[in-house]
Each structure stands twice: as C-alpha cells, then as structure tokens.
Design an enzyme around this catalytic site. Structure first.
Site, PDB file in Angstrom:
ATOM      1  N   HIS A   1       0.816  -1.204   0.067  1.00  0.00           N
ATOM      2  CA  HIS A   1      -0.200   0.077   0.256  1.00  0.00           C
ATOM      3  C   HIS A   1       0.941   1.379   0.136  1.00  0.00           C
ATOM      4  CE1 HIS A   1       0.845  -0.217   4.119  1.00  0.00           C
ATOM      5  NE2 HIS A   1       0.678   0.978   4.363  1.00  0.00           N
TER       6      HIS A   1
HETATM    7  C1  UD1 Z   1      -2.168   4.927   6.442  1.00  0.00           C
HETATM    8  C2  UD1 Z   1      -0.948   5.533   7.049  1.00  0.00           C
HETATM    9  C3  UD1 Z   1       0.066   4.234   6.621  1.00  0.00           C
HETATM   10  C4  UD1 Z   1      -0.451   2.830   7.259  1.00  0.00           C
HETATM   11  C5  UD1 Z   1      -1.855   2.711   6.335  1.00  0.00           C
HETATM   12  C6  UD1 Z   1      -2.234   1.273   6.896  1.00  0.00           C
HETATM   13  C7  UD1 Z   1      -0.408   7.956   6.817  1.00  0.00           C
HETATM   14  C8  UD1 Z   1       0.290   8.907   6.084  1.00  0.00           C
HETATM   15  N1  UD1 Z   1      -0.349   6.645   6.255  1.00  0.00           N
HETATM   16  O1  UD1 Z   1      -1.902   4.837   4.750  1.00  0.00           O
HETATM   17  O2  UD1 Z   1       1.146   4.679   7.392  1.00  0.00           O
HETATM   18  O3  UD1 Z   1       0.583   1.878   6.941  1.00  0.00           O
HETATM   19  O4  UD1 Z   1      -2.543   3.591   6.804  1.00  0.00           O
HETATM   20  O5  UD1 Z   1      -3.332   1.167   6.242  1.00  0.00           O
HETATM   21  O6  UD1 Z   1      -1.215   7.988   7.786  1.00  0.00           O
HETATM   22  N2  UD1 Z   1      -9.500   4.486   2.525  1.00  0.00           N
HETATM   23  C9  UD1 Z   1     -10.623   3.762   2.384  1.00  0.00           C
HETATM   24  N3  UD1 Z   1     -11.275   3.445   3.354  1.00  0.00           N
HETATM   25  C10 UD1 Z   1     -10.700   3.719   4.707  1.00  0.00           C
HETATM   26  C11 UD1 Z   1      -9.433   4.478   4.654  1.00  0.00           C
HETATM   27  C12 UD1 Z   1      -8.866   4.634   3.721  1.00  0.00           C
HETATM   28  O7  UD1 Z   1     -11.311   3.571   1.359  1.00  0.00           O
HETATM   29  O8  UD1 Z   1     -11.162   3.177   5.633  1.00  0.00           O
HETATM   30  C13 UD1 Z   1      -8.911   5.059   1.031  1.00  0.00           C
HETATM   31  C14 UD1 Z   1      -9.322   6.610   0.705  1.00  0.00           C
HETATM   32  O9  UD1 Z   1      -9.678   6.847  -0.604  1.00  0.00           O
HETATM   33  C15 UD1 Z   1      -8.080   7.102   1.149  1.00  0.00           C
HETATM   34  C16 UD1 Z   1      -6.850   6.180   0.879  1.00  0.00           C
HETATM   35  O10 UD1 Z   1      -7.412   4.915   1.152  1.00  0.00           O
HETATM   36  O11 UD1 Z   1      -7.926   8.325   0.536  1.00  0.00           O
HETATM   37  C17 UD1 Z   1      -5.754   6.455   1.880  1.00  0.00           C
HETATM   38  O12 UD1 Z   1      -5.951   6.371   3.206  1.00  0.00           O
HETATM   39  P1  UD1 Z   1      -4.941   7.393   4.142  1.00  0.00           P
HETATM   40  O13 UD1 Z   1      -5.529   7.077   5.502  1.00  0.00           O
HETATM   41  O14 UD1 Z   1      -4.578   8.504   3.555  1.00  0.00           O
HETATM   42  O15 UD1 Z   1      -3.483   6.652   3.815  1.00  0.00           O
HETATM   43  P2  UD1 Z   1      -3.177   4.925   3.651  1.00  0.00           P
HETATM   44  O16 UD1 Z   1      -2.782   4.857   2.460  1.00  0.00           O
HETATM   45  O17 UD1 Z   1      -4.359   3.925   4.286  1.00  0.00           O
END
Ligand code: UD1
Length: 364
Positions: free
Chosen positions: A205
C-alpha cells in the site's frame, strides 16, 4: 491522572489494544479512547474494534480521507476540542500515521504531556509521509517508548535526553502473542489438517510502490511470475485496488495465480500469514510480526525503519523492481532463507512496561 489514547488508522488498533488490556488488568479506569476515523471503512476499522476487544471510543472525530494537509488539519481541529473539554494529563499516540502527528502537535501546544509509542524508528527516507510523521512526533514527545535498539541510537543522535527514552519492546508483538495463545487454546484437529498447501501472502500500500504505474506494474509482473511456482493470496488495501484498476493491472492479476481478497480482519489475516511459506510486503508492522513468528518476509522497499528485523529477524529488503524481487525469490527457493531470532524485549510485556512508567510518573 487522566489519559487520552488516540487511534486513527488500521495499524494503530493493535498497538493500543495491549495498553488498554493492561489498564484493565490493573483496574486503571481514568482513560478515554479517541478515534480520529482516518480509516473509516468496516474492513479498515470497525472489525478491529470487535476483534481486539477495544472499548467503543469515547470520541469519534469523523475526519476521513483527504490530502495530507486536509487530513492532518481536520484531526487537529477536532482533537483540540476534545482536549479543551477533557483536559487530559497525558496523551498517548502510537506509530507514524497522520493522526499520530496531528494529535501530537495539538497536545504539545496545549502543554499536555505526550507519550509516543514506537518512537525513534527512522527509515532516513524523507519522501515517506510516515518518516516525516515519526520525526516530528518524536520532536515534541515527552515520553519516548522505543521498540528496538536502533530507536535508542536515533533518539540520542537527535539530542533527546536519557530520562525521556524508555526501551520497552514492541507492543504490536504483545498483541500478536496474546492472539497466538488464544488460537492455540481453541485449535482443533481440522485446523491443522487444512494447512498443508504451500502459499505466499502479499500486502502492498506504500505510495512509493503503488502510485507510479511502471513501479506497480513491475511488482505485479514479478508476483505473477512467482505465483506460477507458489500461489499467492493478496488482501488488498482500498487505495492499492483503486490504482490497480486505473493502471489496467487488475485483469492481469485476475487471470493469474494471485488471489485478491478484501482487507482482512486481524485474526483472519493472522491465520493466513502465520502458516505462509513467504510474505511479500511493504508494511512496517508485518516486517516485525513475521520476525516474531519466524516466517520469511521479503520487504518490497529499499530501506526499513525497523532494521532489527533484517539484522536479527527473518526480513530481507528486496527493493521494488521486477528483477530484484524475482532474484530474491530464486534464492529463497534454493533454500537460502534466514532463520532469525526474536529481538530483545519482544516478550509480550511491553504494554506493562509503558503503563508502569506512566503511572510512576503520576506519583512523582
Ligand atoms: C495509512 C498510513 C500508513 C499505514 C496505512 C495502513 C499515513 C500517512 N499513512 O496509509 O502509514 O501503513 O494507513 O493502512 O497516515 N480509504 C478507504 N477506506 C478507509 C481508509 C482509506 O477507502 O477506511 C482510502 C481512501 O481513498 C483514502 C486512501 O485509502 O484516501 C488512503 O488512506 P490514508 O489514511 O490517507 O492513507 P493509507 O494509504 O491508508
């Protein structure tokens, strides 16, 4: 003394759970749980509360997705309101996600004591959002709870005082042992009978692996080739799935020996990887968990903030190009995999050490 614990994203839940378990064990009740809701999907969040026996959060901040600035800013605004209302003495943050940093800044500016669990880890790669979060969180933390020796060295190099740094081991491994013990006591005959086929597990990811089409494609091509020899199971993060689709890689994967699954719960995932022959990942926590259980781990990155998993554990850094991944797999099937040993203080008692330090502080 009132303590606020913060969770926001998937990797936070399993680090907070053992601390709350320890609070319950010693009958300490003056704590609140705040969920920023950086992760909000059932598979990314709610299922972990159910499985990890976490209490229903006292506050949900409803912050959700967004750019880094939007996400961090939204958490700051909402968390500040909680701090004004509750006036905690200590805030505990874990790991390196955006919520960790956001709540750290708020706490420090309100002169609340801040405890960072998993302090001192450094990849020395400032292009990773998590590295920025780690450095800035440690910069404002009062209590720095360190999981491996490299963390001690990094914090001392950055000028932290000895009195702030506590080498306590790894809370994520506390949680792992807790659930492995639970599984062992409920295991029945049919469980062991079903585990004979060889397979590997994949998780991906990181922006550095999935945001650039050519990089993602190279990784997928390597995994498809490997899956001809060993079937792979890939529980896929929502963002990685989205990019896989938009880069036109989904069909390639679907017609290969890689089985895509939705994100799994903690226990489902543990049941999957603990018996795997190999794990391919770019996660931080999985590098540590595979070391603790002695499962070979190939990390698709050039660096790691968790060097003990490479120096002492079963982790190998294999980079993220098609050639380096396939090359590493060839070595592995020739029997050249690492044995590894369990790092110092990864003994299931880290949460107890953390709580001891914090409660002693309140008496001082
Ligand atoms: C985040 C953490 C990363 C961790 C990862 C585990 C940061 C900078 N990154 O990355 O360190 O290893 O979580 O999963 O905080 N989304 C969904 N559903 C959710 C959450 C997210 O669909 O419940 C999608 C959304 O499009 C969102 C994207 O995933 O914009 C990214 O989510 P985000 O929390 O920004 O970062 P992660 O890539 O999950």
């Amino acid at each position: 003394m009132k303590i606020i614990l913060v969770v926001g994203a998937r990797p936070n839940f399993m680090k907070i759970a053992p601390i709350i378990r320890e609070f319950k064990r010693i009958n300490f009740k003056d704590f609140l749980l705040v969920h920023t809701e950086q992760h909000y999907d059932y598979e990314m969040s709610k299922v972990f509360f159910d499985e990890l026996e976490l209490p229903v959060p006292d506050y949900f901040l409803n912050t959700g997705s967004g750019t880094h600035a939007e996400q961090t800013a939204k958490v700051m605004v909402e968390f500040e309101k909680v701090c004004f209302a509750e006036k905690p003495d200590i805030v505990i943050v874990v790991g390196d996600v955006n919520s960790t940093l956001a709540c750290s800044i708020v706490s420090k500016k309100l002169d609340i004591k801040l405890a960072h669990v998993e302090a001192g880890l450094r990849s020395n790669d400032m292009t990773m959002p998590e590295e920025v979060n780690r450095i800035l969180t440690d910069a404002v933390s009062d209590f720095l709870f360190v999981s491996e020796e490299s963390g001690l060295k990094n914090l001392k190099n950055e000028g932290k005082k000895d009195e702030q740094i506590f080498f306590v081991g790894n809370v994520m491994i506390d949680n792992l042992y807790y659930y492995i013990n639970k599984m062992n006591t409920t295991k029945n005959e049919s469980d062991t009978a079903s585990l004979k086929e060889k397979y590997g597990v994949v998780t991906l990811h990181r922006p550095s692996n999935i945001d650039i089409k050519s990089t993602y494609q190279g990784i997928i091509e390597a995994l498809i080739e490997i899956s001809r020899d060993m079937p792979l199971v890939f529980p896929i993060h929502p963002r990685s799935r989205k990019n896989m689709e938009s880069f036109g890689l989904l069909e390639l994967v679907n017609s290969s020996n890689i089985k895509l699954q939705p994100p799994l719960s903690y226990i489902e995932f543990l049941e999957l990887w603990k018996d795997a022959n190999i794990v391919f990942t770019d996660s931080g926590g999985i590098q540590e968990e595979t070391t603790a259980l002695g499962v070979p781990c190939f990390t698709l990155r050039k660096n790691t903030e968790r060097p003990i998993t490479v120096d002492e554990g079963t982790n190998t850094l294999v980079g993220n190009t098609k050639e380096t991944i396939i090359d590493a797999y060839s070595h592995f099937i020739m029997g050249k995999s690492k044995q590894g040993r369990i790092p110092e203080l990864w003994d299931g008692k880290s949460a107890k050490r953390i709580v001891d330090v914090l409660l002693k502080q309140s008496l001082a």
